[in-house]
Design an enzyme around this catalytic site. Structure first.
Site, PDB file in Angstrom:
ATOM      1  N   SER A  64       0.801  -1.237   0.000  1.00  0.00           N
ATOM      2  CA  SER A  64       0.000   0.000   0.000  1.00  0.00           C
ATOM      3  C   SER A  64       0.829   1.280   0.000  1.00  0.00           C
ATOM      4  CB  SER A  64      -0.926   0.027   1.213  1.00  0.00           C
ATOM      5  OG  SER A  64      -1.981  -0.874   1.029  1.00  0.00           O
ATOM      6  N   LYS A  67       0.425   3.465  -2.898  1.00  0.00           N
ATOM      7  CA  LYS A  67      -0.813   4.224  -3.150  1.00  0.00           C
ATOM      8  C   LYS A  67      -0.608   5.736  -3.272  1.00  0.00           C
ATOM      9  CE  LYS A  67      -3.790   0.680  -1.022  1.00  0.00           C
ATOM     10  NZ  LYS A  67      -4.522   0.315   0.216  1.00  0.00           N
ATOM     11  N   TYR A 191      -3.208  -3.307 -10.425  1.00  0.00           N
ATOM     12  CA  TYR A 191      -3.036  -2.792  -9.057  1.00  0.00           C
ATOM     13  C   TYR A 191      -2.198  -3.764  -8.215  1.00  0.00           C
ATOM     14  CZ  TYR A 191      -4.344  -2.307  -4.149  1.00  0.00           C
ATOM     15  OH  TYR A 191      -4.303  -2.227  -2.779  1.00  0.00           O
ATOM     16  N   TYR A 243      -5.216   4.668   7.686  1.00  0.00           N
ATOM     17  CA  TYR A 243      -6.544   4.043   7.735  1.00  0.00           C
ATOM     18  C   TYR A 243      -7.298   4.423   9.018  1.00  0.00           C
ATOM     19  CZ  TYR A 243      -4.005   1.313   4.304  1.00  0.00           C
ATOM     20  OH  TYR A 243      -3.232   0.931   3.254  1.00  0.00           O
ATOM     21  N   VAL A 261       1.424  -3.705   3.895  1.00  0.00           N
ATOM     22  CA  VAL A 261       1.304  -4.961   4.645  1.00  0.00           C
ATOM     23  C   VAL A 261       2.551  -5.853   4.601  1.00  0.00           C
ATOM     24  CG1 VAL A 261      -1.215  -5.185   4.730  1.00  0.00           C
ATOM     25  CG2 VAL A 261       0.044  -6.043   2.745  1.00  0.00           C
TER      26      VAL A 261
HETATM   27  O1  DON Z   1      -4.667  -4.560  -1.672  1.00  0.00           O
HETATM   28  C1  DON Z   1      -4.063  -5.255  -0.888  1.00  0.00           C
HETATM   29  O2  DON Z   1      -4.663  -5.999  -0.133  1.00  0.00           O
HETATM   30  C2  DON Z   1      -2.537  -5.220  -0.761  1.00  0.00           C
HETATM   31  N1  DON Z   1      -1.911  -5.558  -1.933  1.00  0.00           N
HETATM   32  C3  DON Z   1      -2.038  -3.922  -0.199  1.00  0.00           C
HETATM   33  C4  DON Z   1      -2.611  -3.703   1.136  1.00  0.00           C
HETATM   34  C5  DON Z   1      -1.756  -2.923   2.061  1.00  0.00           C
HETATM   35  O3  DON Z   1      -0.557  -2.881   1.987  1.00  0.00           O
HETATM   36  C6  DON Z   1      -2.514  -2.319   3.189  1.00  0.00           C
HETATM   37  N2  DON Z   1      -1.650  -1.523   4.040  1.00  0.00           N
HETATM   38  N3  DON Z   1      -1.259  -1.578   5.120  1.00  0.00           N
END
Ligand code: DON
Length: 432
Positions: A64, A67, A191, A243, A261
């Site tokens: 993320s 983003k 994505y 978040y 993550v």
């Molecule tokens: O969209 C997703 O679930 C992951 N590829 C990225 C999520 C993410 O890193 C959330 N952040 N903490």
């Protein structure tokens, strides 16, 4: 001599190392097997210098943290209006993968939650790009932020796409509202590749420093995105980057930030520093446990909270004194530091609201490091008002911190290099 900053960083890492709470991201099998003991932190300064401690050259996927950078690319490529028509800027207070859209418009609430980020991916690059071209646009853009060519980890991509049911559900919902106009599955694929870009903690610090440096990469000198875009991105990071923990983060840490993550976490403090940490175990919000602790520590130890009030404005007028006597007396306002609006307001108070009785007035900028645009205009207006009030105005500006010193209608300033030259203007060669 021992290096001061890396020593401090090593000490900070050792303070958080015993905390083994949290879990690796279990929903992406490749991330669930990452070494949970990895720990690193890097500071990238705006001149390109990087300080680090721990595992700062280990690669992991950006997730993320991509983003805000993809959002910057979409804003640059499509313009603010088209992006804002599809993705809002309101904090959601919900988990990153919540299946939620604005009830009336179907827009995702912000670009940091998955619904917004999936939409943003579809807006990077020109509208008519094919899916591979769009992924390349994002990869190229992320690389420009990092200052080196990045690559995608195909196994993490494959591992995530196989289990991307939730993101697919979000994308289909976006498609049903015409927020996405292309094929939902193709956008989730792009994505997911964007999330699978490999970075190191050092890269992330440099990417954050590019945001802190008005969009200019400190290493390459490239203006990656315009300043207006950076302002938008940092604002959204501040309110939405963490978040449903965004409020706690804003008060405790106070640095625009973004987590991923895989365990990465970045913070960009405008005009000062890009910070990144890496530690794979996550809290229930999906933010790195030890990363959050490190940021809390850095912010408080180094006074990095953006709301901390700078003392500079009050101290802009270092002294207000008179040199010489009689008709040749020179009133000198000695200024110092970086001057912005509040600092220039002090000068207005001292020089205009409290008009000097001496005919000759000098603004001494010898100790001034920078003058922003509004302060420049205010200082020149001070000079213009003083001229209209019958004063001879001198700008002592040996380093030319005030470019183009033209005060406008009826104003006049003589620019000199020293107070002595202003005090004795008849000596040859004094005025520039
Ligand atoms: O969209 C997703 O679930 C992951 N590829 C990225 C999520 C993410 O890193 C959330 N952040 N903490």
């Amino acid at each position: 001599m021992r290096p001061i900053i890396p020593d401090y960083m090593t000490e900070a890492l050792e303070k958080v190392r015993p905390d083994t709470s949290g879990e690796r991201a279990g929903y992406i099998p490749e991330l669930a097997t990452a070494d949970p003991e990895r720990l690193g932190a890097a500071f990238a300064m705006l001149d390109g210098k990087v300080y680090g401690a721990g595992d700062i050259d280990t690669e992991f996927t950006i997730q993320s943290i991509s983003k805000p950078f993809a959002y910057a690319l979409a804003l640059t490529d499509r313009g603010f209006d088209s992006v804002l028509a599809k993705v809002g800027v309101e904090p959601s207070g919900e988990a990153f993968n919540e299946i939620s859209l604005e009830s009336t418009t179907g827009r995702p609430l912000n670009p940091m939650i998955n619904a917004g980020a999936i939409t943003v991916h579809s807006l990077a690059g020109a509208q008519d790009l094919d899916p591979a071209g769009r992924v390349e646009r994002v990869l190229h853009g992320l690389s420009a932020f990092a200052g080196r060519r990045l690559r995608i980890d195909e196994s993490v991509y494959a591992s995530e796409i196989e289990h991307a049911h939730r993101n697919l559900a979000i994308a289909h919902m976006l498609r049903s509202h015409d927020i996405l106009t292309g094929d939902a599955k193709t956008v989730v694929d792009g994505y997911t590749r964007q999330c699978s870009v490999l970075v190191t903690t050092r890269d992330l610090a440099m990417m954050a420093a590019t945001l802190a440096n008005r969009g200019v990469n400190p290493l390459s000198g490239e203006q990656v995105v315009p300043e207006t875009v950076v302002r938008q991105v940092l604002s959204v990071m501040f309110s939405c980057g963490m978040y449903d923990a965004a409020g706690d983060w804003a008060t405790q840490v106070g640095i625009p930030a973004k987590s991923g993550v895989a365990g990465g976490l970045i913070g960009a403090l405008p005009g000062q520093i890009g910070i990144a940490t890496f530690s794979p175990r996550l809290d229930p919000h999906g933010n790195s446990v030890r990363g959050v602790s490190l940021f809390e520590r850095f912010s408080s130890d180094m006074g990095l909270h953006v709301m901390e009030v700078p003392a500079a404005a009050l101290a802009v007028v270092r002294s207000n004194h008179v040199v010489g006597s009689g008709p040749n007396a020179l009133r000198v306002l000695e200024l110092q530091g970086g001057i912005g609006f509040a600092g220039a307001e002090r000068v207005v108070k001292e020089a205009v609201d409290n008009e000097p009785s001496e005919v000759r007035v000098a603004l001494d900028l010898t100790r001034v490091s920078s003058v922003d645009d509004v302060a420049r205009r205010m200082l020149l207006e001070v000079a213009r008002r003083l001229t209209l009030g019958g004063h001879d105005v001198f700008l002592v500006d040996p380093e030319s911190v005030v470019p183009d010193p033209e005060p406008g209608d009826g104003g006049r300033v003589t620019v000199v290099d020293t107070v002595d030259q202003a005090a004795n203007p008849t000596r040859s060669g004094s005025a520039r």
